[in-house]
Design a protein around this motif. Structure first.
Motif, PDB file in Angstrom:
ATOM      1  N   SER A  86       6.947  81.708  43.161  1.00  0.00           N
ATOM      2  CA  SER A  86       6.627  82.827  41.993  1.00  0.00           C
ATOM      3  C   SER A  86       6.863  81.940  40.690  1.00  0.00           C
ATOM      4  CB  SER A  86       7.538  83.862  42.125  1.00  0.00           C
ATOM      5  OG  SER A  86       8.908  83.426  41.723  1.00  0.00           O
ATOM      6  N   SER A  87       6.166  82.480  39.667  1.00  0.00           N
ATOM      7  CA  SER A  87       6.511  82.060  38.316  1.00  0.00           C
ATOM      8  C   SER A  87       8.021  81.900  37.909  1.00  0.00           C
ATOM      9  CB  SER A  87       5.737  82.792  37.133  1.00  0.00           C
ATOM     10  OG  SER A  87       6.253  84.084  37.050  1.00  0.00           O
TER      11      SER A  87
ATOM     12  N   LEU B  45      13.079  76.164  38.413  1.00  0.00           N
ATOM     13  CA  LEU B  45      13.088  74.797  38.837  1.00  0.00           C
ATOM     14  C   LEU B  45      13.040  73.908  37.448  1.00  0.00           C
ATOM     15  CD1 LEU B  45      12.713  72.376  41.040  1.00  0.00           C
ATOM     16  CD2 LEU B  45      10.177  72.789  40.670  1.00  0.00           C
ATOM     17  N   LEU B  46      12.024  74.372  36.476  1.00  0.00           N
ATOM     18  CA  LEU B  46      12.083  73.713  35.263  1.00  0.00           C
ATOM     19  C   LEU B  46      13.249  73.672  34.467  1.00  0.00           C
ATOM     20  CD1 LEU B  46       8.383  74.476  34.268  1.00  0.00           C
ATOM     21  CD2 LEU B  46       9.417  72.344  35.183  1.00  0.00           C
ATOM     22  N   ALA B  47      14.039  74.798  34.570  1.00  0.00           N
ATOM     23  CA  ALA B  47      15.355  74.969  33.889  1.00  0.00           C
ATOM     24  C   ALA B  47      16.244  73.893  34.435  1.00  0.00           C
ATOM     25  CB  ALA B  47      15.775  76.392  34.103  1.00  0.00           C
ATOM     26  N   LEU B  48      16.466  73.745  35.771  1.00  0.00           N
ATOM     27  CA  LEU B  48      17.306  72.782  36.165  1.00  0.00           C
ATOM     28  C   LEU B  48      16.975  71.315  35.698  1.00  0.00           C
ATOM     29  CD1 LEU B  48      17.362  73.768  39.854  1.00  0.00           C
ATOM     30  CD2 LEU B  48      19.162  73.994  38.297  1.00  0.00           C
ATOM     31  N   ALA B  49      15.622  71.058  35.591  1.00  0.00           N
ATOM     32  CA  ALA B  49      15.466  69.871  34.961  1.00  0.00           C
ATOM     33  C   ALA B  49      15.420  69.785  33.435  1.00  0.00           C
ATOM     34  CB  ALA B  49      13.732  69.490  35.119  1.00  0.00           C
TER      35      ALA B  49
ATOM     36  N   ILE C  70      18.453  68.060  37.747  1.00  0.00           N
ATOM     37  CA  ILE C  70      17.580  67.182  38.366  1.00  0.00           C
ATOM     38  C   ILE C  70      16.821  66.375  37.450  1.00  0.00           C
ATOM     39  CG2 ILE C  70      17.830  68.698  40.485  1.00  0.00           C
ATOM     40  CD1 ILE C  70      14.976  69.854  39.450  1.00  0.00           C
ATOM     41  N   GLY C  71      16.102  65.555  37.898  1.00  0.00           N
ATOM     42  CA  GLY C  71      15.221  64.859  37.300  1.00  0.00           C
ATOM     43  C   GLY C  71      13.702  65.025  37.841  1.00  0.00           C
ATOM     44  N   ILE C  72      12.797  65.201  37.213  1.00  0.00           N
ATOM     45  CA  ILE C  72      11.363  65.352  37.957  1.00  0.00           C
ATOM     46  C   ILE C  72      10.658  64.306  37.305  1.00  0.00           C
ATOM     47  CG2 ILE C  72       9.183  66.641  38.130  1.00  0.00           C
ATOM     48  CD1 ILE C  72      10.995  69.066  37.983  1.00  0.00           C
ATOM     49  N   LEU C  73      10.416  63.135  38.063  1.00  0.00           N
ATOM     50  CA  LEU C  73       9.543  61.876  37.537  1.00  0.00           C
ATOM     51  C   LEU C  73       7.994  62.144  37.870  1.00  0.00           C
ATOM     52  CD1 LEU C  73      11.706  59.098  39.226  1.00  0.00           C
ATOM     53  CD2 LEU C  73      11.858  60.097  36.873  1.00  0.00           C
ATOM     54  N   ASP C  74       7.617  62.904  39.054  1.00  0.00           N
ATOM     55  CA  ASP C  74       6.439  63.175  39.295  1.00  0.00           C
ATOM     56  C   ASP C  74       6.337  64.528  40.320  1.00  0.00           C
ATOM     57  OD1 ASP C  74       3.624  62.759  39.476  1.00  0.00           O
ATOM     58  OD2 ASP C  74       3.830  61.529  41.047  1.00  0.00           O
ATOM     59  N   MET C  75       5.426  65.334  40.109  1.00  0.00           N
ATOM     60  CA  MET C  75       5.212  66.472  41.016  1.00  0.00           C
ATOM     61  C   MET C  75       3.889  66.376  41.525  1.00  0.00           C
ATOM     62  SD  MET C  75       6.121  70.216  40.094  1.00  0.00           S
ATOM     63  CE  MET C  75       7.720  70.022  39.646  1.00  0.00           C
TER      64      MET C  75
END
Length: 71
Positions: free
Chosen positions: A30-31, A37-41, A46-51
């Motif tokens: 869901s949005s 997920l983005l808030a954790l980043a 967490i680090g998101i290098l690529d999705m």
């Protein structure tokens, strides 16, 4: 290994996990879930290098899709 070639936690810039695959319940996110997920980043948890997004059909064939293809 010699001391010069040994690596340890201090040498690991990213952490012990190289890849993590996440399956969303019911194959949907869901949005609100995506925002979490983005808030954790954003908080540095967490680090998101690529999705990448991968879909599979009823036969189990998987393919990478562009985010624009998602509902």
């Amino acid at each position: 290994m010699s001391a010069a070639t040994e690596s340890g936690p201090a040498d690991d810039e990213l952490g012990p996990i190289d890849f993590l695959a996440v399956e969303f319940p019911g194959a949907r996110i869901s949005s609100a879930g995506f925002e979490r997920l983005l808030a954790l980043a954003d908080r540095g948890v967490i680090g998101i290098l690529d999705m990448e997004f991968v879909l599979s059909d009823s036969n189990g064939n998987a393919r990478k899709v562009d985010v624009k293809e998602l509902d």
